[in-house]
Design a protein around this motif. Sequence first.
Motif, mmCIF file in Angstrom:
data_model
loop_
_atom_site.group_PDB
_atom_site.id
_atom_site.type_symbol
_atom_site.label_atom_id
_atom_site.label_comp_id
_atom_site.label_asym_id
_atom_site.label_seq_id
_atom_site.Cartn_x
_atom_site.Cartn_y
_atom_site.Cartn_z
ATOM 1 N N PRO A 160 0.833 -1.205 0.000
ATOM 2 C CA PRO A 160 0.000 0.000 0.000
ATOM 3 C C PRO A 160 0.869 1.257 0.000
ATOM 4 O O PRO A 160 2.036 1.221 0.414
ATOM 5 C CB PRO A 160 -0.805 -0.116 1.302
ATOM 6 N N VAL A 161 0.297 2.357 -0.458
ATOM 7 C CA VAL A 161 1.038 3.618 -0.536
ATOM 8 C C VAL A 161 0.212 4.753 0.063
ATOM 9 O O VAL A 161 -1.022 4.693 0.130
ATOM 10 C CB VAL A 161 1.409 3.976 -1.991
ATOM 11 N N LEU A 162 0.928 5.791 0.485
ATOM 12 C CA LEU A 162 0.323 7.032 0.964
ATOM 13 C C LEU A 162 0.828 8.175 0.102
ATOM 14 O O LEU A 162 2.024 8.243 -0.205
ATOM 15 C CB LEU A 162 0.697 7.295 2.420
ATOM 16 N N HIS A 177 -4.746 6.871 0.957
ATOM 17 C CA HIS A 177 -4.131 5.609 1.352
ATOM 18 C C HIS A 177 -4.647 4.550 0.394
ATOM 19 O O HIS A 177 -5.817 4.169 0.456
ATOM 20 C CB HIS A 177 -4.506 5.279 2.798
ATOM 21 N N VAL A 178 -3.782 4.086 -0.514
ATOM 22 C CA VAL A 178 -4.234 3.304 -1.662
ATOM 23 C C VAL A 178 -3.463 1.994 -1.771
ATOM 24 O O VAL A 178 -2.255 1.936 -1.514
ATOM 25 C CB VAL A 178 -4.045 4.115 -2.967
ATOM 26 N N GLU A 179 -4.185 0.926 -2.145
ATOM 27 C CA GLU A 179 -3.568 -0.339 -2.522
ATOM 28 C C GLU A 179 -3.470 -0.352 -4.048
ATOM 29 O O GLU A 179 -4.476 -0.476 -4.741
ATOM 30 C CB GLU A 179 -4.414 -1.506 -2.015
ATOM 31 N N PRO A 180 -2.265 -0.192 -4.613
ATOM 32 C CA PRO A 180 -2.136 -0.025 -6.070
ATOM 33 C C PRO A 180 -2.383 -1.319 -6.835
ATOM 34 O O PRO A 180 -1.855 -2.376 -6.473
ATOM 35 C CB PRO A 180 -0.689 0.469 -6.233
ATOM 36 N N ASP A 196 -8.947 2.495 -2.647
ATOM 37 C CA ASP A 196 -8.814 3.602 -1.702
ATOM 38 C C ASP A 196 -9.323 3.116 -0.344
ATOM 39 O O ASP A 196 -10.526 2.908 -0.159
ATOM 40 C CB ASP A 196 -9.614 4.808 -2.197
ATOM 41 N N ARG A 197 -8.400 2.940 0.604
ATOM 42 C CA ARG A 197 -8.790 2.374 1.899
ATOM 43 C C ARG A 197 -9.727 3.295 2.671
ATOM 44 O O ARG A 197 -10.663 2.823 3.328
ATOM 45 C CB ARG A 197 -7.536 2.110 2.730
#
Length: 317
Positions: A160-162, A177-180, A196-197
């Motif tokens: 995951p990324v921010l 806050h996304v899981e690509p 998108d969490r």
Amino acid sequence: MAIAKAERLMNLALCLLGTRRPLSKRELRASIEAYLEAGSDDSFNRMFERDKDDLRELGLVIETVENIEGEVGYLARRDSNRLPPITLDAEEAAALGLAAKVWQQARLAGAASGALQKLRAAGLPEDVDPYEAHSALEPRIPVHEAAFEPLMLALRDRRPVLFEYRKASAAHPEPRHVEPWALECWRGHWYLAGWDRDRGAERVFRLSRITGRVRSRGTGFTTPVPDVVTVRETVASWAGEIADRSALIRLRSGAGYPLRAKATAVRELDDSWDELEIPYGHGLDAWLVEFGPDVVVLEPAELRADVVDRLRAVAKG
């Protein structure tokens, strides 16, 4: 820690590939320094099982063999782990060369060139120059956004990324806050699709609107990655490509050629303005804002109001 693990995996792979008979856990532990340093048998067993699974995931074929005394041993036969010879005809070489040429202006230029060199060493025809096979074509995938590389790595590693993201209608960026899931280039712009969490839904983000640094979080994904991610279809619907009605706009003469290409009707008003009828779908307001003062929305009223709201947000920002 990552370097130590890589060294441990390499040593285990060399042991398994270099033996002509199955090696037991006891023998492998005595042969690899990192295993000798394990604090207990349980610690070694857990480390070995993880390493064995990691090597198998990387593609190494490891056989488990039991001898006549009932002791289990492991080996990786060379014939089972040898790739077949790579043979490419002129058309296949040209296709690979064209694919590599696409990335020559991007961050992956070094990797693409290195891959072609390895293919040449493995049997790529010497009389074929993949870079010149279709010299009339000059494909390019521009990658100017700093977010591309960290997102590509996070996508590959399922991390995951921010990042901070500024929507077209917003004056200030917001944290996401996304899981690509996927990166895709469409009409000269890069887009990220993912989960998108915070919003609990699938979203698509334009990389040029990501501000600041992309930070990764190694906590794993919370949702399964779909088999097919329709980035282009999603962006097309936002851009008014998928539409069941029309909008009427005024467009300054000599401007807005992408809009003119989509117009279903064009009428010249005077030397300065033309009137266009264009397909109207979700997100058309965001596209029209990009043309600034060269576009004036005539109807419908809700589209005009959306464009005005976006322009005001941009002015405030």
